[in-house]
Design an enzyme around this catalytic site. Sequence first.
Site, PDB file in Angstrom:
ATOM      1  N   ALA A  14       8.685  44.282 -39.357  1.00  0.00           N
ATOM      2  CA  ALA A  14       9.444  45.077 -38.389  1.00  0.00           C
ATOM      3  C   ALA A  14       9.854  46.430 -38.962  1.00  0.00           C
ATOM      4  O   ALA A  14      10.874  46.987 -38.586  1.00  0.00           O
ATOM      5  CB  ALA A  14      10.682  44.299 -37.948  1.00  0.00           C
ATOM      6  N   GLY A  16       7.916  49.259 -39.053  1.00  0.00           N
ATOM      7  CA  GLY A  16       7.199  50.408 -38.498  1.00  0.00           C
ATOM      8  C   GLY A  16       8.077  51.277 -37.606  1.00  0.00           C
ATOM      9  O   GLY A  16       9.108  50.848 -37.098  1.00  0.00           O
ATOM     10  N   ARG A  20       4.338  55.256 -30.997  1.00  0.00           N
ATOM     11  CA  ARG A  20       3.917  55.364 -29.601  1.00  0.00           C
ATOM     12  C   ARG A  20       5.057  55.142 -28.604  1.00  0.00           C
ATOM     13  O   ARG A  20       4.915  55.381 -27.423  1.00  0.00           O
ATOM     14  CB  ARG A  20       2.758  54.369 -29.337  1.00  0.00           C
ATOM     15  CG  ARG A  20       1.458  54.815 -29.980  1.00  0.00           C
ATOM     16  CD  ARG A  20       0.425  53.693 -30.042  1.00  0.00           C
ATOM     17  NE  ARG A  20       0.663  52.801 -31.181  1.00  0.00           N
ATOM     18  CZ  ARG A  20      -0.073  51.717 -31.467  1.00  0.00           C
ATOM     19  NH1 ARG A  20      -1.082  51.381 -30.673  1.00  0.00           N
ATOM     20  NH2 ARG A  20       0.204  50.974 -32.516  1.00  0.00           N
ATOM     21  N   ASP A 110       6.750  43.141 -33.084  1.00  0.00           N
ATOM     22  CA  ASP A 110       6.617  43.771 -31.767  1.00  0.00           C
ATOM     23  C   ASP A 110       5.837  42.894 -30.792  1.00  0.00           C
ATOM     24  O   ASP A 110       5.165  43.386 -29.901  1.00  0.00           O
ATOM     25  CB  ASP A 110       5.985  45.160 -31.901  1.00  0.00           C
ATOM     26  CG  ASP A 110       4.561  45.119 -32.449  1.00  0.00           C
ATOM     27  OD1 ASP A 110       4.092  44.028 -32.830  1.00  0.00           O
ATOM     28  OD2 ASP A 110       3.916  46.190 -32.497  1.00  0.00           O
ATOM     29  N   GLU A 162      -9.897  46.908 -37.646  1.00  0.00           N
ATOM     30  CA  GLU A 162      -8.957  47.667 -36.827  1.00  0.00           C
ATOM     31  C   GLU A 162      -9.693  48.579 -35.849  1.00  0.00           C
ATOM     32  O   GLU A 162     -10.792  49.074 -36.149  1.00  0.00           O
ATOM     33  CB  GLU A 162      -8.011  48.478 -37.726  1.00  0.00           C
ATOM     34  CG  GLU A 162      -7.046  47.594 -38.494  1.00  0.00           C
ATOM     35  CD  GLU A 162      -6.288  46.642 -37.579  1.00  0.00           C
ATOM     36  OE1 GLU A 162      -5.675  47.094 -36.599  1.00  0.00           O
ATOM     37  OE2 GLU A 162      -6.332  45.417 -37.831  1.00  0.00           O
ATOM     38  N   ASN A 179      -7.127  40.405 -32.546  1.00  0.00           N
ATOM     39  CA  ASN A 179      -6.124  39.780 -33.409  1.00  0.00           C
ATOM     40  C   ASN A 179      -4.738  39.940 -32.781  1.00  0.00           C
ATOM     41  O   ASN A 179      -4.316  41.053 -32.463  1.00  0.00           O
ATOM     42  CB  ASN A 179      -6.194  40.489 -34.779  1.00  0.00           C
ATOM     43  CG  ASN A 179      -4.990  40.200 -35.645  1.00  0.00           C
ATOM     44  OD1 ASN A 179      -4.453  39.097 -35.618  1.00  0.00           O
ATOM     45  ND2 ASN A 179      -4.579  41.199 -36.418  1.00  0.00           N
ATOM     46  N   ASN A 237       3.548  48.325 -27.896  1.00  0.00           N
ATOM     47  CA  ASN A 237       3.492  49.552 -28.690  1.00  0.00           C
ATOM     48  C   ASN A 237       3.999  50.780 -27.953  1.00  0.00           C
ATOM     49  O   ASN A 237       4.282  51.793 -28.572  1.00  0.00           O
ATOM     50  CB  ASN A 237       2.061  49.803 -29.158  1.00  0.00           C
ATOM     51  CG  ASN A 237       1.550  48.652 -30.005  1.00  0.00           C
ATOM     52  OD1 ASN A 237       2.051  48.407 -31.094  1.00  0.00           O
ATOM     53  ND2 ASN A 237       0.589  47.915 -29.486  1.00  0.00           N
TER      54      ASN A 237
END
Length: 460
Positions: A14, A16, A20, A110, A162, A179, A237
Amino acid sequence: MSQRTVNAGALVLAAGKGTRMRSNTPKVLHTILGEPMLWYVHSALSTLPLSGLWTVIGHGADDVRAAFSHLGQDAFIVQEQQLGTGHAVQQAWDAITDAGLDAVLVANGDTPLLPAASLRALMDESIAQNADIAFLTLTLDDPGAYGRVTRGADGTVAAIIEAKDFRPEDHGGEVHEINAGIYWLNTATIGPLLSRLTNNNASGEFYITDLVALAVAEGLTVQGINGGSDPHLLGVNSPAELVRSEELLRKRIVDGLLDEGVLIRRPDAVTIGPRASVAPGSEVCGPCEILGESTIAAGASVASNVWMHDSHIGEDSTVLPFSHLEQATVQARCHIGPYARLRPGALVCDEAKVGNFVEMKKATLGPGSKASHLTYLGDTEVGTGANIGAGTITCNYDGVNKFKTVIEDDAFIGSNTALVAPVTIGKGALVGAGSVITRNVKENTIGITRAKQRELPRRK
Ligand code: UD1
Ligand code: CA
């Protein structure tokens, strides 16, 4: 077959920024139905038999810690620089190994709607398969910005790539399995791979997801457990994704209550938080919001345009439109509103009435008492059967300190009265309209302070 006992803990990522979201608030503190996203992840994890829960924080760390201070300081690991999800796990690894855990469930902070059952399935399956690394996946028509799960011809997982690094042409086209960001890591076998993560990728970050290809290369047991297209597993996000998840949960809660026998009119406009409890046989009309740890008892009705937070409505009480309740308690058979404002510490006892433009703060209105119009009751205790006239103001604040007003049973306060606290109006006493009361009024007496009316000739 009985399962092996595995000593597992949980780690929530958590730290980050949540770029966005375009907001200074740390992403995991953004709310869904009044609760921070991180609260949901913790709640889902708390249903599992886990022997520890850590949360990696970084961006807005002090705010996150303050919002979850009940967890204690040791529950947080600070990632000073947010160098990626793999780096976040690296920061937490000492705490995890010091706790002697066999495995750790890692969840992105998130992913607020994450069902406890999915976590349970990941844990059970990982233990049953003796997985070294396992993770939940989804199959989406539009895989968007999520990490792609690639598999070999035999269906075994090859890697998570990714979105920014994924080139469809290298994989025979788009990959729709993504994922979900929920992992099971065996500490003994995956721990050694952590130091081998690199930031040699499009984002320049250390990805937790690279552990998958590293584990495959080591010949470890890797499981991608597909959860179909369950939208509850989608990460949030952006504001658009937040309201998508919020709407999903809102509808699920309202539909659940309708099924249980709560009469919810205009259900599409009713917001009820996950900690609220609304009894079958009560009635709620949208639009309205019932948030926090609120309760509504059987037979109670809450009209449209009511906002409630951490407040309680007792049996057979009625709350009329545009009333606002915060940390307030309304007992049984009361009438509240329209346009009532009950602030923290307001207690409305059985069969009492609070009418329009009445504000209460740290105040008790005793059984059967009435404050029907235009009144402020602050730091006040009103007994049984009292009548508080229109425009009564308790003057509880002298600019520095707060003082208490006591209005005893059966007292009658005339309209437009100022009660300058500290002051007590005795049992059965009457205060004349328009008075400014600065001294106690004794039981069964009349207190009146207004000037005598005179009629003077009018000068023209
Ligand atoms: C991540 C996954 C992606 C997956 C998606 C699912 C990685 C590299 N990618 O992407 O495969 O499909 O989740 O929702 O993991 N965080 C930290 N420290 C950091 C960076 C992030 O704690 O340095 C936290 C964030 O606060 C967030 C979580 O990790 O809660 C995921 O990070 P985020 O940047 O949202 O990853 P995604 O791009 O969504
Ligand atoms: Ca994310």
